[in-house]
Write an enzyme that holds these catalytic residues in place. Structure first.
Site, short mmCIF file in Angstrom:
data_model
loop_
_atom_site.label_atom_id
_atom_site.label_comp_id
_atom_site.label_asym_id
_atom_site.label_seq_id
_atom_site.Cartn_x
_atom_site.Cartn_y
_atom_site.Cartn_z
N ALA A 36 38.18 -68.89 12.95
CA ALA A 36 37.58 -67.91 12.05
C ALA A 36 36.26 -68.37 11.44
O ALA A 36 35.59 -67.58 10.77
CB ALA A 36 38.55 -67.56 10.93
N TYR A 37 35.87 -69.62 11.62
CA TYR A 37 34.66 -70.12 10.98
C TYR A 37 33.41 -69.52 11.64
O TYR A 37 33.12 -69.77 12.82
CB TYR A 37 34.58 -71.65 11.05
CG TYR A 37 35.62 -72.37 10.22
CD1 TYR A 37 36.33 -71.73 9.19
CD2 TYR A 37 35.91 -73.72 10.45
CE1 TYR A 37 37.27 -72.40 8.44
CE2 TYR A 37 36.84 -74.40 9.68
CZ TYR A 37 37.52 -73.74 8.69
OH TYR A 37 38.47 -74.41 7.94
N THR A 38 32.67 -68.74 10.86
CA THR A 38 31.42 -68.10 11.28
C THR A 38 31.62 -67.40 12.63
O THR A 38 30.85 -67.61 13.57
CB THR A 38 30.27 -69.13 11.35
OG1 THR A 38 30.37 -70.06 10.29
CG2 THR A 38 28.92 -68.42 11.23
N GLY A 66 33.63 -67.70 15.08
CA GLY A 66 33.82 -68.51 16.28
C GLY A 66 32.67 -69.44 16.62
O GLY A 66 32.79 -70.28 17.52
N LYS A 84 42.38 -74.19 14.25
CA LYS A 84 43.40 -73.45 13.49
C LYS A 84 43.46 -71.99 13.92
O LYS A 84 42.51 -71.46 14.51
CB LYS A 84 43.08 -73.51 12.00
CG LYS A 84 42.71 -74.88 11.47
CD LYS A 84 42.43 -74.83 9.98
CE LYS A 84 41.69 -76.05 9.50
NZ LYS A 84 40.26 -76.04 9.92
#
Length: 345
Positions: free
Chosen positions: A61-63, A65, A87
């Site tokens: 989910a960070y930026t 993908g 994660k």
């Protein structure tokens, strides 16, 4: 660099890990914009590897993908030197099913993460948050299938209450599934809640703790002051996570600065060095949005605090016991304890 094994496994990891949450260009969460492009990511990853770090943490989910993609590219032909942790759990797309810990979403997310990372396997796959809808039996079955297929080597959890983690672990052991070996949790001098329930749980079960936000969102770096409580561009101005007691924070930072001065170090290095004295902590995840931040955090591994300095920080930040925690010592019968103390010396 210092090394240890992750919990009761043979996986050797560095005591400092690199967190790639800041990688990417665009919104990380509402109010927080990432501004790290591939060239800076390459520099950071190579510097971390050269310093001896082998554990790299990211999430799908960070930026949107971008973090996984940039981390995979930055590692490149040094992939074999890295232990990659990612994660699953937060929303990753517009479809109603693009979130959670269902069998469908976990398998689809793992396969998508593998493509973004450009690798054949994920070393440590972690459930990012609890899912209030999916039965725990479904979640642990999905994680085990990934391990049996060879797509994932180890599994872990993040941000779970002890009872939730214990329930999942119990299901894993009952079904002979791949069991949790790591717990990625928030822990800092301004947030020691972990010690109430999670620490006794992981110590009893042999699970290693990976610490996120050891500087309490950057507050313990010392850049937030009574005179300038909202420095320009600081992340906590817009994204108030983790929650902290600001007045207590100023008091702790004053002590960190005093100790740092004695060592020719920085407050951030002292805060991280204190955490590395904790036997239940396998690795501390350091993140950075500037190269100088990474340089500074890496210096913590060389800092040896005295017993009196550790005790000063322990006493200042010790959390108050919560019920039923303060009842536990009463389980010791005074007569029995005195007899055993005499016998054991």
């Amino acid at each position: 660099m210092q090394y240890t094994t992750l919990g009761h496994t043979g996986l050797v990891i560095s005591r400092l890990a690199f967190g790639a949450m800041t990688f990417g260009e665009g919104q990380l969460v509402p109010g927080v914009m990432n501004k790290i492009d591939q060239s800076i990511a390459d520099q950071m990853v190579n510097q971390a590897l050269d310093a001896g770090i082998n554990l790299f943490d990211t999430a799908d989910a960070y930026t949107n993908g971008q973090s996984e993609m940039m981390l995979g590219k930055a590692l490149g032909d040094r992939r074999d030197q890295a232990v990659i942790a990612t994660k699953v759990g937060f929303r990753t797309g517009n479809a109603i099913t693009n979130t959670g810990l269902s069998y469908r979403h976990i398998l689809a997310s793992a396969e998508a993460s593998l493509k973004r990372l450009g690798t054949d396997y994920i070393d440590l796959y972690q459930i990012h948050i609890p899912d209030p809808l999916t039965p725990p039996e479904e979640t642990v079955r999905a994680l085990d299938d990934l391990v049996r297929r060879g797509l994932v080597r180890y599994v872990g959890f993040c941000n779970l209450q002890a009872w939730r983690a214990a329930r999942l672990l119990g299901l894993q052991e009952r079904q002979n599934y791949a069991r949790f070996v790591g717990a990625q949790m928030y822990y800092s001098l301004l947030g020691r809640d972990l010690e109430h329930e999670i620490v006794p749980f992981v110590e009893d079960t042999g699970i290693g703790v990976l610490v996120w936000s050891p500087l309490a969102g950057g507050f313990l770096s010392g850049k937030y002051t009574r005179e300038n409580p909202t420095p320009e561009g600081a992340r906590l101005n817009e994204f108030k996570l983790p929650p902290i007691d600001v007045e207590k924070g100023y008091e702790v930072v004053d002590v960190l600065k005093e100790i740092a001065q004695n060592h020719g170090a920085t407050p951030a290095q002292v805060a991280i060095a204190w955490m590395l004295t904790k036997p239940f902590v396998s690795s501390v995840i350091i993140g950075a949005n500037k190269m100088q931040h990474l340089d500074d955090n890496l210096g913590a591994i060389k800092l040896n605090l005295s017993a009196s300095e550790i005790d000063q920080l322990e006493t200042l930040t010790k959390p108050q016991l919560l019920y039923p925690g303060w009842m536990q010592a009463m389980g010791w019968d005074a007569k029995v304890k005195a007899s055993l103390d005499a016998e054991w010396g």
